[in-house]
Scaffold this motif. Structure first.
Motif, PDB file in Angstrom:
ATOM      1  N   LEU A 139       0.834  -1.200   0.000  1.00 43.73           N
ATOM      2  CA  LEU A 139       0.000   0.000   0.000  1.00 43.73           C
ATOM      3  C   LEU A 139       0.869   1.250   0.000  1.00 43.73           C
ATOM      4  O   LEU A 139       1.763   1.393   0.832  1.00 43.73           O
ATOM      5  N   MET A 140       0.607   2.133  -0.941  1.00 41.10           N
ATOM      6  CA  MET A 140       1.179   3.471  -0.950  1.00 41.10           C
ATOM      7  C   MET A 140       0.100   4.427  -0.479  1.00 41.10           C
ATOM      8  O   MET A 140      -0.996   4.453  -1.039  1.00 41.10           O
ATOM      9  N   ALA A 141       0.391   5.240   0.545  1.00 41.12           N
ATOM     10  CA  ALA A 141      -0.602   6.179   1.057  1.00 41.12           C
ATOM     11  C   ALA A 141       0.099   7.447   1.513  1.00 41.12           C
ATOM     12  O   ALA A 141       1.105   7.389   2.216  1.00 41.12           O
ATOM     13  N   GLY A 142      -0.446   8.581   1.114  1.00 42.34           N
ATOM     14  CA  GLY A 142       0.130   9.853   1.518  1.00 42.34           C
ATOM     15  C   GLY A 142       0.766  10.588   0.359  1.00 42.34           C
ATOM     16  O   GLY A 142       0.323  10.474  -0.789  1.00 42.34           O
ATOM     17  N   ILE A 143       1.806  11.348   0.653  1.00 44.66           N
ATOM     18  CA  ILE A 143       2.445  12.207  -0.342  1.00 44.66           C
ATOM     19  C   ILE A 143       3.794  11.612  -0.737  1.00 44.66           C
ATOM     20  O   ILE A 143       4.709  11.525   0.088  1.00 44.66           O
ATOM     21  N   PRO A 144       3.957  11.182  -1.987  1.00 49.63           N
ATOM     22  CA  PRO A 144       5.258  10.673  -2.423  1.00 49.63           C
ATOM     23  C   PRO A 144       6.282  11.808  -2.470  1.00 49.63           C
ATOM     24  O   PRO A 144       5.945  12.965  -2.727  1.00 49.63           O
ATOM     25  N   ARG A 145       7.519  11.463  -2.209  1.00 51.48           N
ATOM     26  CA  ARG A 145       8.584  12.469  -2.113  1.00 51.48           C
ATOM     27  C   ARG A 145       9.818  11.974  -2.847  1.00 51.48           C
ATOM     28  O   ARG A 145      10.134  10.777  -2.818  1.00 51.48           O
ATOM     29  N   VAL A 146      10.490  12.896  -3.514  1.00 50.96           N
ATOM     30  CA  VAL A 146      11.729  12.560  -4.221  1.00 50.96           C
ATOM     31  C   VAL A 146      12.859  13.422  -3.683  1.00 50.96           C
ATOM     32  O   VAL A 146      12.692  14.630  -3.466  1.00 50.96           O
ATOM     33  N   ARG A 147      13.992  12.800  -3.434  1.00 54.57           N
ATOM     34  CA  ARG A 147      15.236  13.533  -3.178  1.00 54.57           C
ATOM     35  C   ARG A 147      16.147  13.324  -4.376  1.00 54.57           C
ATOM     36  O   ARG A 147      16.406  12.193  -4.781  1.00 54.57           O
ATOM     37  N   LEU A 148      16.610  14.426  -4.954  1.00 57.29           N
ATOM     38  CA  LEU A 148      17.523  14.369  -6.083  1.00 57.29           C
ATOM     39  C   LEU A 148      18.804  15.126  -5.754  1.00 57.29           C
ATOM     40  O   LEU A 148      18.767  16.267  -5.281  1.00 57.29           O
ATOM     41  N   VAL A 149      19.911  14.472  -5.991  1.00 59.45           N
ATOM     42  CA  VAL A 149      21.211  15.121  -5.985  1.00 59.45           C
ATOM     43  C   VAL A 149      21.621  15.197  -7.453  1.00 59.45           C
ATOM     44  O   VAL A 149      21.763  14.168  -8.116  1.00 59.45           O
ATOM     45  N   TYR A 150      21.765  16.410  -7.967  1.00 49.77           N
ATOM     46  CA  TYR A 150      21.890  16.562  -9.416  1.00 49.77           C
ATOM     47  C   TYR A 150      22.743  17.767  -9.770  1.00 49.77           C
ATOM     48  O   TYR A 150      22.983  18.675  -8.960  1.00 49.77           O
ATOM     49  N   ALA A 151      23.182  17.784 -11.027  1.00 48.85           N
ATOM     50  CA  ALA A 151      23.831  18.940 -11.618  1.00 48.85           C
ATOM     51  C   ALA A 151      23.238  19.136 -13.003  1.00 48.85           C
ATOM     52  O   ALA A 151      22.767  18.182 -13.641  1.00 48.85           O
ATOM     53  N   SER A 152      23.241  20.373 -13.468  1.00 51.81           N
ATOM     54  CA  SER A 152      22.707  20.704 -14.781  1.00 51.81           C
ATOM     55  C   SER A 152      23.701  21.574 -15.530  1.00 51.81           C
ATOM     56  O   SER A 152      24.319  22.468 -14.940  1.00 51.81           O
TER      57      SER A 152
END
Length: 205
Positions: free
Chosen positions: A89-102
């Protein structure tokens, strides 16, 4: 539709037995519950091949057709979990952490969550969108961003797929059709996604 509906309610949040789980993005395209132990990276190109392209032209073309797709091709990175050992079960607010460069001063990341069945068919679940218009080119950034609240049950034996894309469209969208959920940036750039033991990139469900 292939979905079914079931009702669940709770007087407390999070509901009893519901804990956030982190799925780590790995360089081999795996979505893993095991955090990386060494530094890894993946590259992703936002290739605006015609820099004279305007947003109005994109809208007029409804973000489709050969004249559009050759000027702004859709790029994707896929990350797949192992087959789920049990109903999840997935419930609530999904969250992403990204370590990135552009390489550019603007970056946009669209993360789509899918349920992938053993026969290869995929069903859209949710999305998470992020844009930063004040990026120092080639500097490493570390950001956390939230999606929309959602509840979904992933079936036993299926996989969780995360698609990182520069164009947040999906073929079965009966409302937006071929139009993206958020308008894309029109500044070309090469994005690098980093992950390591000290600074992992992940999806939290």
């Amino acid at each position: 539709t292939r979905w079914s509906f079931s009702h669940f309610s709770s007087d407390v949040w999070p509901p009893e037995g519901i804990l956030p789980v982190r799925w780590y993005f790995r360089a081999d395209s795996a979505l893993s519950m095991d955090a990386p132990t060494v530094a890894e990276s993946r590259r992703f190109e936002h290739a605006v091949r015609d820099t004279t392209l305007t947003m109005q032209a994109c809208i007029d073309a409804q973000f489709r057709g050969p004249q559009f797709s050759t000027r702004l091709p859709k790029e994707t990175l896929h990350f797949d979990s192992p087959p789920l050992a049990r109903e999840t079960l997935m419930a609530g607010i999904p969250r992403v952490r990204l370590v990135y460069a552009s390489s550019a001063g603007i970056v946009q990341c669209n993360a789509q969550i899918w349920e992938l069945r053993p026969n290869g068919a995929a069903d859209f679940v949710s999305r998470i969108n992020f844009s930063d218009f004040h990026v120092t080119p080639d500097a490493v950034n570390d950001t956390v961003f939230d999606g929309m609240a959602r509840a979904h049950v992933f079936a036993k034996g299926n996989r969780i797929r995360v698609v990182l894309t520069n164009l947040d469209t999906q073929p079965e969208d009966r409302f937006l059709l071929s139009n993206p959920h958020v308008l894309p940036v029109l500044t070309p750039g090469v994005y690098t996604l980093f992950t390591s033991a000290a600074r992992p990139s992940y999806l939290e469900l």
